[in-house]
Structures are given as C-alpha cells and as structure tokens.
Scaffold this active site. Structure first.
Site, PDB file in Angstrom:
ATOM      1  N   LYS A  78       0.847  -1.196   0.000  1.00 23.84           N
ATOM      2  CA  LYS A  78       0.000   0.000   0.000  1.00 23.84           C
ATOM      3  C   LYS A  78       0.884   1.249   0.000  1.00 23.84           C
ATOM      4  O   LYS A  78       1.982   1.239   0.571  1.00 23.84           O
ATOM      5  CB  LYS A  78      -0.870  -0.049   1.266  1.00 23.84           C
ATOM      6  N   SER A 153      -9.705   1.452   3.165  1.00 19.15           N
ATOM      7  CA  SER A 153      -8.850   2.232   2.309  1.00 19.15           C
ATOM      8  C   SER A 153      -7.828   1.422   1.517  1.00 19.15           C
ATOM      9  O   SER A 153      -7.272   1.935   0.546  1.00 19.15           O
ATOM     10  CB  SER A 153      -8.106   3.265   3.168  1.00 19.15           C
ATOM     11  N   SER A 177      -9.760  -1.277   7.219  1.00 18.26           N
ATOM     12  CA  SER A 177      -9.228  -1.047   5.868  1.00 18.26           C
ATOM     13  C   SER A 177      -8.505  -2.205   5.202  1.00 18.26           C
ATOM     14  O   SER A 177      -8.180  -2.117   4.023  1.00 18.26           O
ATOM     15  CB  SER A 177      -8.283   0.150   5.894  1.00 18.26           C
TER      16      SER A 177
END
Ligand code: GLN
Length: 484
Positions: A78, A153, A177
């Site tokens: 990420k 996210s 997330s």
C-alpha cells in the site's frame, strides 16, 4: 498469464522445484499489471528494480541456497508504506513528489525474505475512507466488476490480489481497511493483533489503532506472509515482545472439533441485507455440522464503537497530520502573504475534503471545553469494549460476524453521504478499538454478483487459531475460487 491464478503457496513450490523462475514470474506479473491497468490499482510499478531482484533470487536458487517461502514472489504494498526508491504518496496530492528516504520495517522484512515488491497500491487518501474513491490519483475499480468500488482504504492492495497482479499484498487497517476491501474483492485479509507487526515507516493515521497486515487469495498464503512481517521492532515503541510463531507450519490442524464460536446478537440484530444474513446462517450451520459449538456471548457496547472510533481516530489524525505543513512535508503553496497564510494555503491545497473533515473533527474533540465530553468519554467507552471482549473470550475461542453489512456498492453511490460510508465499518471497527486480531474470508456471492466476507475475531495473539478456523472453512465450505 494463467500462472497468475495460482496461490502463493503453489507458486512457492513451483519456484522451489524450478518449474518456473522468478524472472519469468515477475514478467508475468508485469504483464498482468499492464492488462488490468484501467482498474487504476497501482500508483507506481517498480519494474526495473523487481526484475533485478528476481535475477538475484534466481541466481541464489541456482546456487542451492535455502530460501524462504516468499523468495522470488511478486508482492504489492500500500502506498502509505515507505520503501526506498519509491514514492510514498498516501494517494494524496500533498505528497505527490515525496520519496521515502528509508524502508519501513515490514518492507525490510519482506525484502529479507526475498519477496519482490512490484508496485505501490492506490488507497483512500491517508487511509481515510471505505471505497478508494478518496484518492487524489483517481478512483480504484473492483476487479470483480469495475462499476463497483473495491472498498477501502486498502482498495488497491485488495484489488491487486483479486486482479492477479501479484500473489499477496500489504494493507493497513485502522478501522477495517484490510478486512472491508478484502471482503468486497473476494480475497482473504488479516488485521493482526495491535503491536504484532511493526508500524515503523508506515505513515500514521491513528497510531493507537493502525496495523499492517497481509491480503492474499488463501488463508495459508496469509499465514506465510504474516510469518514474514511479524515480530518485535526496536524502532517502534508500541511493538509487542511476542515470541516468534511459525504460523504456516503450526496453525493448520484440519479440524474444528470442540471449537467454541462466540455469537453476539449485537453483530446481527441490525442486519437487513438478505445476502449477508443467508451467508452467516450458512457459515454457522457449517461450523455446527463440523463439530464446533456456537455459544452466546454479550458485547453490549460494540454499538458505540463507531462513535468511539471517529472521536479517537480523528483526534490522532489531527495530531499526526500536523507534520504535513508544506515545509517539513508536503507540496508548498506558491503564493502566500505570511507564514500562517503559507501553512493555510499549503494545507488547503494539499489535502482532499475527507482528510480535512477528519482534521477539523479531530481538533474539535481535542479542544479545551470538549476534550472531556468527547475524547475522554470515548477513551472510557473503549475500556468498556476491551473488557467486554476479554470477558467474551473466557467462553469462546473465536467470534463470528459478517465483515460488512452489505456487499460492494457502485462507484459514486455513497460519496455524498459520509455517514453511510462510515457505517460500512460497524463490524470491523470494534476489533481495532479492542486491539484484537481478525480475519476476513470470502463466504458467498450476493445478488449483485459481488463477493461477501465473513469475519472471525480472535483474542490477542491468537492469529494461529484464526488461521486454522478460516482455513478449515475455506477448504471445506467456500473459497476465493468460487468468486468470479
Ligand atoms: N473506513 C475507515 C475510515 O475511514 C477505516 C479506515 C482504515 O482502517 N484505515 O476511517
């Protein structure tokens, strides 16, 4: 690109027996990334570096060196995780040009294990969001159906696995997330116990809740990745001194006989989505038929967890994001009158609207006059939630819930309604508030054709129990292979 359908576990075996080389594999991964680039999953592709590293691993293997299970395998991380030589933008315009000067501990650990990091995944800006629509570089599309959001996210990280761009990825989870996008994309996501995985080098959102964790196609793949990234880190003051575990070797018992699964009505009474209700009934029946016992437990305060979360996480975010001022970090405003105006303009231009909302909320709850009413009260309710979970775990081994109240929704459907967006996380947020581990595994397909996820919550440091139950379910009831 057929090979990209494989699991990490199988690929590792194929590399070991020299059925494929790491260079070939990285090339396949790069082809798949190219073929799916319209989904806007990655912000950056580390092509040259990845091929260089793959050559290295192939040479080591040819020399007969003993390598780890991750050696030579394409992985995505990420974009809030620092890695030298790459941008770490947190999908924010503010950090568009920011290059990491050092590696996060999880990156060092992946590299030591020989993993090949092929790309950095798009996300909701600074990890605030549930749909990967709050992304300064465009919305991420769900690989199962591009009209739908991938969740957030860590929507890019989950999509990278679902789109077969890589064999595993890292996400971060502050309130859901990792688990929510894993559920929306039909893959497996683990939020580890707070403190098990180092946060050093990971851009902080809410430091007391943030955890890094793996997203994979299968539970076994997840265990391989967790084993590589877990462990005490001297650089990080909330890192737990927990003995190293061999999750891959030791977790899987292929039995759930005698296991006690906690059922808290608080997780189910608000459900009104028939797909989710049905999938939970199926899972519960499966567990009973296979020798587990369902026990009633009570978690009366989890209904308050979302409110607690938005007070605590926003307060911490307001403090953590103070460093992005256009001087220490972030793109500087070009025109301004004085220093205060400079900060004001840089931050106004740099942050997106959801991030601004959180900063304002956070500063509000921390301001004198409101601190006791909101922040201290939220801390007190957090303690109640922690106590309720710890009492519940006196009577059960794991707790079952849906990961999300619905399957994935369409892009644009909830952007104008922040409260509806926040409600996505009602089942995942209590886990972060209580510092516990939880895994989301695929458990069915909804009427809209999108995958559903089931959440298993464990006591602190019971990741291996979660892996065993989730793997048993995946092998005998439902797995990612059934998600198209
Ligand atoms: N969706 C939640 C939020 O917007 C959780 C985010 C996260 O876990 N990083 O805050």
């Amino acid at each position: 690109m057929e090979i990209m359908n494989e699991t990490l576990e199988n690929i590792s075996e194929m590399l070991d027996t020299k059925k494929i080389s790491s260079v070939e594999l990285v090339n396949e991964s790069l082809k798949s990334i190219e073929a799916t680039k319209d989904l806007n999953i990655l912000h950056e592709v580390c092509r040259d570096n990845a091929l260089e590293m793959a050559k290295d691993i192939d040479a080591k293997r040819a020399n007969g060196e003993k390598l780890s299970k991750l050696a030579g395998i394409p992985i995505v991380i990420k974009d809030n995780i620092s890695m030298v030589g790459t941008y770490t933008t947190c999908s924010s315009k503010f950090l568009e040009n920011y290059k990491s000067p050092y590696n996060a501990t999880v990156v060092d650990k992946l590299l030591q294990a020989g993993a090949i990091i092929v790309g950095k995944a798009n996300m909701d800006e600074f990890a605030m969001g549930s749909s990967s629509e709050n992304c300064a570089f465009g919305v991420v599309h769900n690989p199962r159906n591009p009209e739908y959001v991938p969740g957030g996210s860590s929507g890019g990280s989950a999509s990278a696995v679902a789109a077969n761009q890589c064999f595993g990825s890292l996400g971060t989870d502050t309130g859901g997330s990792i688990r929510q996008p894993s559920s929306f994309c039909g893959v497996v996501g683990l939020k580890p116990t707070y403190g098990l995985v180092s946060r050093y080098g990971v851009v902080a959102f809410a430091s007391s809740l943030d955890q890094v964790g793996p997203i994979t196609k299968t539970v076994r793949d997840n265990a391989i990745m967790l084993e590589a990234i877990a462990g005490y880190d001297n650089n990080e003051f909330t890192s737990a001194k927990h003995d190293k575990e061999s999750y891959y070797k030791d977790s899987f018992k292929n039995s759930i006989k005698g296991l006690k699964i906690g059922y808290a009505k608080e997780f189910f009474e608000s459900l009104n989505n028939q797909d989710v209700i049905k999938s939970m009934e199926n899972a519960m029946n499966f567990f009973k038929e296979n020798g587990a016992e369902i026990v009633d437990i009570e978690l009366p305060h989890i209904k308050d967890a979302l409110a607690v979360y938005y007070v605590l996480s926003s307060a911490e975010a307001a403090s953590n994001l103070a460093r992005f001022d256009g001087i220490k970090y972030g793109v500087a405003a070009k025109e301004y009158n004085d220093l205060i105006d400079f900060y004001f303009k840089s931050r106004t231009q740099g942050f997106g609207s959801e991030v601004k909302r959180r900063i304002m909320l956070g500063n509000f709850v921390l301001s004198s006059g409101y601190f006791d009413a909101y922040y201290n009260k939220a801390k007190a309710v957090q303690n109640l939630i922690i106590t309720e979970f710890s009492n519940a775990f006196k009577n059960c081994d794991v707790i079952l819930s849906p990961t999300t109240p619905t399957s994935a929704f369409k892009i644009g459907e909830k952007v104008n309604n922040p409260l509806e967006m926040y409600l996505n996380d009602i089942f995942t947020v209590p886990v972060n508030i209580a510092t516990l581990p939880a895994i989301s595994v695929p458990c069915g397909i909804a009427q809209n054709g999108m995958p559903l996820g089931m959440q298993l919550i464990g006591n602190r440091f019971s990741e291996s129990t979660l892996f065993n139950v989730a793997d048993y379910y995946e092998r005998n009831c439902f797995s990612f292979r059934e998600v198209k």
